[in-house]
Design an enzyme around this catalytic site. Structure first.
Site, PDB file in Angstrom:
ATOM      1  N   LYS A  69     -14.396   4.961   8.469  1.00  0.00           N
ATOM      2  CA  LYS A  69     -15.353   5.798   8.181  1.00  0.00           C
ATOM      3  C   LYS A  69     -16.471   5.860   9.285  1.00  0.00           C
ATOM      4  CE  LYS A  69     -14.828   4.947   3.255  1.00  0.00           C
ATOM      5  NZ  LYS A  69     -15.529   4.570   1.881  1.00  0.00           N
TER       6      LYS A  69
ATOM      7  N   GLU B 230      -3.510  -1.117  -1.742  1.00  0.00           N
ATOM      8  CA  GLU B 230      -4.840  -1.517  -2.378  1.00  0.00           C
ATOM      9  C   GLU B 230      -4.564  -1.665  -4.013  1.00  0.00           C
ATOM     10  OE1 GLU B 230      -8.229   1.884  -1.747  1.00  0.00           O
ATOM     11  OE2 GLU B 230      -7.254   2.341  -3.923  1.00  0.00           O
TER      12      GLU B 230
ATOM     13  N   ASP C  58      -9.752  -3.830  -4.192  1.00  0.00           N
ATOM     14  CA  ASP C  58     -10.821  -2.607  -4.199  1.00  0.00           C
ATOM     15  C   ASP C  58     -11.613  -2.738  -5.345  1.00  0.00           C
ATOM     16  OD1 ASP C  58     -11.732  -0.314  -3.105  1.00  0.00           O
ATOM     17  OD2 ASP C  58     -10.580   0.794  -4.707  1.00  0.00           O
TER      18      ASP C  58
END
Length: 277
Positions: free
Chosen positions: A133, A195, A216
């Site tokens: 990100k 994940e 997560d």
């Protein structure tokens, strides 16, 4: 970690964006033979990141400019510290000034924010890592800034490793099926991470023999249970909603890595000035 060839291409774009056809201000009021000398200085305490990139902005715009860098990336400096000295054509210095300051203010801000998170988990086994990100076009530089602040880099891009997430699992049917598909064609030195948002998925991922399990958005109690279940058989990453005020308890669960987008997405630019020498 960035390549100067790629960085030069970025600098060209930055300068073209800011200048347009010409710097109308300097062209109308600064003589072409006038000279200038300035210092780039820290107006607040900071961790240096991107000083060589900022210096290259000046050199890229005008190779005749003299730039003397006074600090190194990763160095902590106090308010008032001189970061670099630049001299030469006044027109060129004033035209390139904002672009050079913008990129360094951004990168130093990321380094500062990273250091705050690193300091918050000091004394635990956990290491802070970044995410994908990042600002489009600036990933390599922003990840470099993370390393300047004491963090580690996660994947540099989608080709840096296999990350099996919930939607991949949904398409494949299960974690086991997804891992099996990936293992058939995965390069032998490439890591595979899965994940997991439930403890039963942790068990399935562990049985599948993955290299890293990402927890997560799990609660701290469930993270502790996951660490006990894994018992050192693979690496564990905690992710999802990590904030400065919540990171310490997560680090104390015994996870190996904690990833957060806050160090890149929420970093505040630092104050750096270019003043007459």
């Amino acid at each position: 970690m960035y390549d100067t060839f790629s960085t030069d291409r970025l600098i060209d774009q930055w300068l073209m964006e800011d200048i347009g056809g010409c710097d109308l201000t300097v062209q109308t009021m600064i003589g072409k033979d006038e000279r200038g000398a300035f210092v780039m200085n820290a107006r607040e305490p900071m961790i240096v990141a991107g000083i060589d990139v900022a210096a290259q902005v000046f050199r890229r715009y005008d190779p005749t400019l003299e730039v003397k860098v006074a600090v190194s990336d990763g160095e902590r400096v106090a308010s008032g510290a001189i970061l670099a000295r630049v001299s030469g054509s006044a027109r060129s210095l004033l035209t390139a000034e904002r672009t050079a300051l913008n990129i360094m203010q951004r990168l130093c801000g990321i380094a500062n924010e990273t250091a705050r998170y690193v300091d918050a988990i000091a004394g635990t086994r956990a290491r802070l890592i970044d995410s994908r990100k990042t600002t489009p076009g600036l990933r390599m530089l922003e990840k470099h800034a993370v390393s300047c602040g004491g963090g580690l880099n996660h994947r540099l891009g989608l080709d840096s490793g296999v990350m099996i997430k919930d939607n991949h699992i949904a398409v494949c049917g299960s974690i086991s099926a997804a891992v099996e598909r990936a293992r058939k064609v995965l390069p032998v030195l490439t890591k595979l991470e899965v994940e997991c948002d439930r403890l039963d998925q942790v068990s399935e991922a562990l049985e599948a023999g993955v290299d890293v399990i990402m927890l997560d958005n799990m609660s701290v109690p469930d993270m502790k249970k996951a660490v006990e279940m894994v018992n050192g058989r693979t690496k564990i990453e905690a992710s999802g909603g990590i904030r400065l005020e919540t990171i310490r308890p997560i680090a104390e669960t015994g996870v190996d890595y904690i990833s957060t987008s806050k160090i890149t997405q929420a970093a505040v630019a630092v104050d750096i000035g270019l003043d007459e020498a």
